[in-house]
Design a protein around this motif. Sequence first.
Motif, mmCIF file in Angstrom:
data_model
loop_
_atom_site.group_PDB
_atom_site.id
_atom_site.type_symbol
_atom_site.label_atom_id
_atom_site.label_comp_id
_atom_site.label_asym_id
_atom_site.label_seq_id
_atom_site.Cartn_x
_atom_site.Cartn_y
_atom_site.Cartn_z
ATOM 1 N N PHE A 117 -19.213 -21.328 35.457
ATOM 2 C CA PHE A 117 -19.528 -21.894 34.154
ATOM 3 C C PHE A 117 -20.824 -21.319 33.593
ATOM 4 N N ALA A 118 -21.561 -20.573 34.405
ATOM 5 C CA ALA A 118 -22.889 -20.111 33.992
ATOM 6 C C ALA A 118 -22.789 -19.162 32.809
ATOM 7 N N ALA A 119 -23.497 -19.491 31.743
ATOM 8 C CA ALA A 119 -23.461 -18.642 30.547
ATOM 9 C C ALA A 119 -24.515 -19.094 29.555
ATOM 10 N N GLU A 120 -25.014 -18.145 28.786
ATOM 11 C CA GLU A 120 -25.714 -18.472 27.545
ATOM 12 C C GLU A 120 -24.615 -18.678 26.511
ATOM 13 N N SER A 121 -24.686 -19.794 25.754
ATOM 14 C CA SER A 121 -23.480 -20.139 24.997
ATOM 15 C C SER A 121 -23.658 -20.469 23.522
ATOM 16 N N HIS A 122 -24.865 -20.547 23.003
ATOM 17 C CA HIS A 122 -25.007 -20.992 21.614
ATOM 18 C C HIS A 122 -25.036 -19.791 20.673
ATOM 19 N N VAL A 123 -24.067 -19.720 19.765
ATOM 20 C CA VAL A 123 -23.918 -18.558 18.891
ATOM 21 C C VAL A 123 -25.184 -18.294 18.079
ATOM 22 N N ASP A 124 -25.781 -19.347 17.511
ATOM 23 C CA ASP A 124 -26.978 -19.141 16.695
ATOM 24 C C ASP A 124 -28.093 -18.479 17.493
ATOM 25 N N ARG A 125 -28.249 -18.889 18.738
ATOM 26 C CA ARG A 125 -29.280 -18.274 19.572
ATOM 27 C C ARG A 125 -28.955 -16.806 19.858
ATOM 28 N N SER A 126 -27.669 -16.488 20.000
ATOM 29 C CA SER A 126 -27.301 -15.088 20.264
ATOM 30 C C SER A 126 -27.567 -14.207 19.057
ATOM 31 N N ILE A 127 -27.463 -14.783 17.857
ATOM 32 C CA ILE A 127 -27.764 -14.021 16.649
ATOM 33 C C ILE A 127 -29.259 -13.766 16.545
ATOM 34 N N ALA A 128 -30.057 -14.757 16.934
ATOM 35 C CA ALA A 128 -31.515 -14.603 16.898
ATOM 36 C C ALA A 128 -32.010 -13.617 17.945
ATOM 37 N N GLY A 129 -31.309 -13.534 19.080
ATOM 38 C CA GLY A 129 -31.708 -12.623 20.153
ATOM 39 C C GLY A 129 -30.612 -12.500 21.180
ATOM 40 N N ALA A 130 -30.009 -11.323 21.280
ATOM 41 C CA ALA A 130 -28.814 -11.143 22.117
ATOM 42 C C ALA A 130 -29.125 -10.813 23.572
ATOM 43 N N GLY A 131 -30.359 -10.462 23.880
ATOM 44 C CA GLY A 131 -30.668 -9.946 25.212
ATOM 45 C C GLY A 131 -30.290 -10.868 26.348
ATOM 46 N N ASP A 132 -30.656 -12.146 26.259
ATOM 47 C CA ASP A 132 -30.352 -13.084 27.336
ATOM 48 C C ASP A 132 -28.849 -13.259 27.515
ATOM 49 N N PHE A 133 -28.106 -13.130 26.431
ATOM 50 C CA PHE A 133 -26.651 -13.287 26.490
ATOM 51 C C PHE A 133 -26.010 -12.128 27.254
ATOM 52 N N VAL A 134 -26.490 -10.928 26.996
ATOM 53 C CA VAL A 134 -25.983 -9.762 27.723
ATOM 54 C C VAL A 134 -26.369 -9.857 29.193
ATOM 55 N N THR A 135 -27.603 -10.247 29.451
ATOM 56 C CA THR A 135 -28.081 -10.331 30.832
ATOM 57 C C THR A 135 -27.264 -11.319 31.651
ATOM 58 N N THR A 136 -27.121 -12.527 31.148
ATOM 59 C CA THR A 136 -26.416 -13.566 31.911
ATOM 60 C C THR A 136 -24.911 -13.387 31.895
ATOM 61 N N ASN A 137 -24.333 -13.196 30.711
ATOM 62 C CA ASN A 137 -22.883 -13.232 30.569
ATOM 63 C C ASN A 137 -22.199 -11.946 31.014
ATOM 64 N N VAL A 138 -22.952 -10.842 31.037
ATOM 65 C CA VAL A 138 -22.375 -9.567 31.478
ATOM 66 C C VAL A 138 -22.904 -9.201 32.860
ATOM 67 N N LEU A 139 -24.201 -8.929 32.958
ATOM 68 C CA LEU A 139 -24.762 -8.541 34.259
ATOM 69 C C LEU A 139 -24.605 -9.658 35.282
ATOM 70 N N GLY A 140 -24.868 -10.889 34.864
ATOM 71 C CA GLY A 140 -24.743 -12.006 35.804
ATOM 72 C C GLY A 140 -23.326 -12.164 36.314
ATOM 73 N N THR A 141 -22.351 -12.020 35.428
ATOM 74 C CA THR A 141 -20.949 -12.113 35.853
ATOM 75 C C THR A 141 -20.612 -11.005 36.835
ATOM 76 N N GLN A 142 -21.061 -9.791 36.556
ATOM 77 C CA GLN A 142 -20.776 -8.672 37.465
ATOM 78 C C GLN A 142 -21.382 -8.918 38.845
ATOM 79 N N ARG A 143 -22.603 -9.380 38.880
ATOM 80 C CA ARG A 143 -23.254 -9.601 40.178
ATOM 81 C C ARG A 143 -22.593 -10.744 40.943
ATOM 82 N N LEU A 144 -22.133 -11.742 40.228
ATOM 83 C CA LEU A 144 -21.432 -12.840 40.888
ATOM 84 C C LEU A 144 -20.075 -12.368 41.415
#
Length: 325
Positions: free
Chosen positions: A83-110
Motif C-alpha cells: 500500500f506504500a505510496a505518495e498519493s495526493h495528486v495536488d502534491r505531485s503537481i507541486a513536486g513530483a520527486g517524492d512520487f517517483v522515488t516512492t512509487n517507482v524506485l520504492g516499488t522496484q526495491r520492494l
Amino acid sequence: MRILVTGGAGFIGSHYVRSLLRGAYPGWEGARVTVLDKLTYAGNLANLAPVADHRDHRFVRGDITDARLLADVVPGHDVVVNFAAESHVDRSIAGAGDFVTTNVLGTQRLLQAALEAGVGTFVQISTDEVYGSIAEGSWDESEPLLPNSPYSAAKASGDLLCRAYHRTHGLDVRITRCSNNYGPYQHPEKVIPLFVTNLIDGHRVPLYGDGRNVREWLHVDDHCRGVQLVLEKGCPGEVYNIGGGVELTNVELTERLLAAFGAGWDMVVRVPDRLGHDLRYSVDSGKIRAIGYEPRVDFGEGLAEAVKWYRDHQDWWRPLKEAVR
C-alpha cells in the motif's frame, strides 16, 4: 502465515491491517502481520491504535526505498501487500520527486527484496488513475495506461515494474486498481474528509472549476475485501479493477455533503481547476466480480457513517489538519 503490509499506517493500509487482525477474512485468523511504514504526514500510528497491542502485530518504521532495511524485514514473510505510496495528486503537481522515488524506485526495491526472499505472493495496490480519463463507458484491465498527473504516472510505472518482475523472474505479482476511496481515518486533505471537516468548523468548501469531474466511489472496507479476494483467488500476473459502482460529479458529491450539514451553496467557494484535471474515471469490475467480489457498503449509508465518524473523532483529524496548514 506471515504478511508484510507496507504503508500499513496509512488510510487504506491501516484498514486492511485492522480488518485482518480482527478476523474479518475467514481462514486468515492467526496470521502474523508486520507493518512497514515511513510515517510521512499521511502515515499515522493512531490509525493502528485499535490493534497496536495485538499479539500478531509488529510495527517497523522504515522506507521501502531502503534496500538494506528491506533485506532485513522482508525475509520470512509469505505475502507482501504494498500500500506504500505518495498519493495526493495536488502534491505531485507541486513536486513530483517524492512520487517517483516512492512509487517507482520504492516499488522496484520492494519487488527485488521479495524476489530474493522467496516471497510467495506480492499484491500491488494501484489506482484507476493510471488509465487516464474516459468520456464514456468503463475501463477494463486491458486498457492502455495513459496517466495524466505525476502521481498517476508514478503509479503506472510501478505497475509496469510489477509486470516485468512477473514476466522476467516469475514472481507471483497481482495488481489491483481501485476507484476513489472514502471512509474513516482518511487524511483531511482528501475531498470528502476535507469538506466534512470544513463544514464541521463552519468553513466554506473549495470546489474545483465547474465541478463536472466524475469519480466512482468505493468504501475502504469494500476495497480491502477486494484486495484480500485477489490475494486468495487471483491469478499471478493479473490485474483486477475494484470499483464501487457509484459515479458522481463533484457537484453532486458536494450537494450530498452540504445536505448532511443542512448547509447551502453559500458554503461553497469556487477555486481554479486543478492542472490536467481528469474529467471522468470509471472501471469495469467484471473480472474481480467473477471471482466473488461484490461491493457491500451502500454509498448513502457509507457517506453518513463517514460524516458521523469525523464528527466523533475530532481529536484524530484536528492535529493532522493543523499540520498541513
